[in-house]
Design a protein around this motif. Structure first.
Motif, PDB file in Angstrom:
ATOM      1  N   ASN A  86       0.836  -1.198   0.000  1.00 25.79           N
ATOM      2  CA  ASN A  86       0.000   0.000   0.000  1.00 25.79           C
ATOM      3  C   ASN A  86       0.871   1.248   0.000  1.00 25.79           C
ATOM      4  N   SER A  87       0.249   2.362  -0.306  1.00 24.25           N
ATOM      5  CA  SER A  87       0.958   3.658  -0.310  1.00 24.25           C
ATOM      6  C   SER A  87       2.277   3.559  -1.076  1.00 24.25           C
ATOM      7  N   LEU A  88       2.207   3.011  -2.249  1.00 28.98           N
ATOM      8  CA  LEU A  88       3.422   2.781  -3.026  1.00 28.98           C
ATOM      9  C   LEU A  88       4.084   4.093  -3.438  1.00 28.98           C
ATOM     10  N   LYS A  89       5.413   4.040  -3.466  1.00 28.88           N
ATOM     11  CA  LYS A  89       6.225   5.200  -3.814  1.00 28.88           C
ATOM     12  C   LYS A  89       7.065   4.867  -5.045  1.00 28.88           C
ATOM     13  N   PRO A  90       7.506   5.870  -5.772  1.00 32.08           N
ATOM     14  CA  PRO A  90       8.368   5.601  -6.934  1.00 32.08           C
ATOM     15  C   PRO A  90       9.602   4.791  -6.565  1.00 32.08           C
ATOM     16  N   GLU A  91      10.116   4.994  -5.377  1.00 32.18           N
ATOM     17  CA  GLU A  91      11.307   4.250  -4.951  1.00 32.18           C
ATOM     18  C   GLU A  91      11.031   2.775  -4.665  1.00 32.18           C
ATOM     19  N   ASP A  92       9.770   2.376  -4.709  1.00 27.16           N
ATOM     20  CA  ASP A  92       9.438   0.954  -4.580  1.00 27.16           C
ATOM     21  C   ASP A  92       9.559   0.228  -5.920  1.00 27.16           C
ATOM     22  N   THR A  93       9.806   0.972  -6.974  1.00 26.18           N
ATOM     23  CA  THR A  93       9.954   0.371  -8.295  1.00 26.18           C
ATOM     24  C   THR A  93      11.135  -0.592  -8.315  1.00 26.18           C
ATOM     25  N   ALA A  94      10.867  -1.827  -8.698  1.00 30.01           N
ATOM     26  CA  ALA A  94      11.898  -2.858  -8.700  1.00 30.01           C
ATOM     27  C   ALA A  94      11.307  -4.161  -9.224  1.00 30.01           C
ATOM     28  N   VAL A  95      12.190  -5.111  -9.471  1.00 27.08           N
ATOM     29  CA  VAL A  95      11.742  -6.484  -9.703  1.00 27.08           C
ATOM     30  C   VAL A  95      11.659  -7.153  -8.330  1.00 27.08           C
ATOM     31  N   TYR A  96      10.523  -7.740  -8.041  1.00 31.85           N
ATOM     32  CA  TYR A  96      10.297  -8.377  -6.746  1.00 31.85           C
ATOM     33  C   TYR A  96      10.432  -9.896  -6.906  1.00 31.85           C
ATOM     34  N   TYR A  97      11.242 -10.474  -6.046  1.00 35.55           N
ATOM     35  CA  TYR A  97      11.524 -11.896  -6.102  1.00 35.55           C
ATOM     36  C   TYR A  97      10.993 -12.623  -4.857  1.00 35.55           C
ATOM     37  N   CYS A  98      10.466 -13.791  -5.094  1.00 36.29           N
ATOM     38  CA  CYS A  98      10.032 -14.661  -4.012  1.00 36.29           C
ATOM     39  C   CYS A  98      11.183 -15.589  -3.626  1.00 36.29           C
ATOM     40  N   ASN A  99      11.334 -15.799  -2.340  1.00 41.08           N
ATOM     41  CA  ASN A  99      12.401 -16.662  -1.826  1.00 41.08           C
ATOM     42  C   ASN A  99      11.806 -17.645  -0.834  1.00 41.08           C
ATOM     43  N   ALA A 100      12.308 -18.885  -0.863  1.00 40.63           N
ATOM     44  CA  ALA A 100      11.891 -19.893   0.112  1.00 40.63           C
ATOM     45  C   ALA A 100      13.111 -20.667   0.579  1.00 40.63           C
ATOM     46  N   GLU A 101      13.139 -20.965   1.841  1.00 46.95           N
ATOM     47  CA  GLU A 101      14.267 -21.681   2.424  1.00 46.95           C
ATOM     48  C   GLU A 101      13.862 -23.110   2.772  1.00 46.95           C
ATOM     49  N   ASN A 102      14.695 -24.052   2.370  1.00 48.87           N
ATOM     50  CA  ASN A 102      14.458 -25.442   2.758  1.00 48.87           C
ATOM     51  C   ASN A 102      14.748 -25.584   4.243  1.00 48.87           C
ATOM     52  N   LYS A 103      13.757 -26.027   5.008  1.00 44.52           N
ATOM     53  CA  LYS A 103      13.893 -26.055   6.460  1.00 44.52           C
ATOM     54  C   LYS A 103      14.844 -27.138   6.961  1.00 44.52           C
ATOM     55  N   TRP A 104      15.237 -28.059   6.084  1.00 47.43           N
ATOM     56  CA  TRP A 104      16.174 -29.112   6.496  1.00 47.43           C
ATOM     57  C   TRP A 104      17.595 -28.882   5.993  1.00 47.43           C
ATOM     58  N   THR A 105      17.728 -28.259   4.830  1.00 44.32           N
ATOM     59  CA  THR A 105      19.055 -28.102   4.234  1.00 44.32           C
ATOM     60  C   THR A 105      19.505 -26.650   4.146  1.00 44.32           C
ATOM     61  N   SER A 106      18.591 -25.708   4.382  1.00 41.28           N
ATOM     62  CA  SER A 106      18.862 -24.271   4.252  1.00 41.28           C
ATOM     63  C   SER A 106      19.129 -23.844   2.815  1.00 41.28           C
ATOM     64  N   ILE A 107      18.871 -24.723   1.859  1.00 44.57           N
ATOM     65  CA  ILE A 107      18.980 -24.314   0.461  1.00 44.57           C
ATOM     66  C   ILE A 107      17.919 -23.256   0.191  1.00 44.57           C
ATOM     67  N   ASN A 108      18.290 -22.241  -0.583  1.00 46.68           N
ATOM     68  CA  ASN A 108      17.357 -21.182  -0.944  1.00 46.68           C
ATOM     69  C   ASN A 108      16.850 -21.371  -2.356  1.00 46.68           C
ATOM     70  N   TYR A 109      15.557 -21.192  -2.527  1.00 44.67           N
ATOM     71  CA  TYR A 109      14.939 -21.249  -3.840  1.00 44.67           C
ATOM     72  C   TYR A 109      14.451 -19.855  -4.205  1.00 44.67           C
ATOM     73  N   TRP A 110      14.480 -19.562  -5.512  1.00 45.24           N
ATOM     74  CA  TRP A 110      14.088 -18.234  -5.993  1.00 45.24           C
ATOM     75  C   TRP A 110      13.114 -18.349  -7.157  1.00 45.24           C
ATOM     76  N   GLY A 111      12.183 -17.397  -7.195  1.00 45.59           N
ATOM     77  CA  GLY A 111      11.358 -17.256  -8.369  1.00 45.59           C
ATOM     78  C   GLY A 111      12.067 -16.403  -9.395  1.00 45.59           C
ATOM     79  N   LYS A 112      11.418 -16.198 -10.546  1.00 41.97           N
ATOM     80  CA  LYS A 112      12.037 -15.414 -11.622  1.00 41.97           C
ATOM     81  C   LYS A 112      11.770 -13.935 -11.493  1.00 41.97           C
TER      82      LYS A 112
END
Length: 120
Positions: A86-112
């Motif tokens: 909410n209340s978005l500002k021009p400085e919020d302009t960016a590519v937003y990425y989703c991240n998930a951490e494997n709870k057993w190995t700590s490997i990180n996964y990323w979206g595009k």
């Protein structure tokens, strides 16, 4: 393996709102904490918000720049994470990425990533 797909980005005017979604598939039962990161043009990727994954209640952390404006949430049953902006500002302009951490190995996964543009 975990696959993450973001959606919901787009062009919005300053002061407007957007809701991003991140759908997880694959070995989603292995997912622990999840988060949203963003990368503006010419800048490094930065953490926007993070939410724990060890069961209710979920705890969330936010970058100072988005506190009070953005809300992170997750729906375990749907294997989906959200970012209400909410209340978005021009400085919020960016590519937003989703991240998930494997709870057993700590490997990180990323979206595009999904592009958010805040401009009049």
């Amino acid at each position: 393996q975990v696959q993450l797909v973001e959606s919901g980005g787009g062009l919005v005017q300053p002061g407007g709102s957007l809701r991003l979604s991140c759908a997880a598939s694959g070995s989603s039962a292995s997912i622990g904490a999840m988060g949203w990161y963003r990368q503006a043009h010419g800048k490094e990727r930065e953490l926007v918000a993070r939410i724990t994954g060890n069961g209710r209640p979920y705890y969330a952390d936010y970058a100072d720049s988005v506190k009070g404006r953005f809300t992170i949430s997750r729906d375990i049953a749907k294997n989906t994470m959200y970012l209400q902006m909410n209340s978005l500002k021009p400085e919020d302009t960016a590519v937003y990425y989703c991240n998930a951490e494997n709870k057993w190995t700590s490997i990180n996964y990323w979206g595009k990533g999904t592009l958010v543009t805040v401009s009049s």
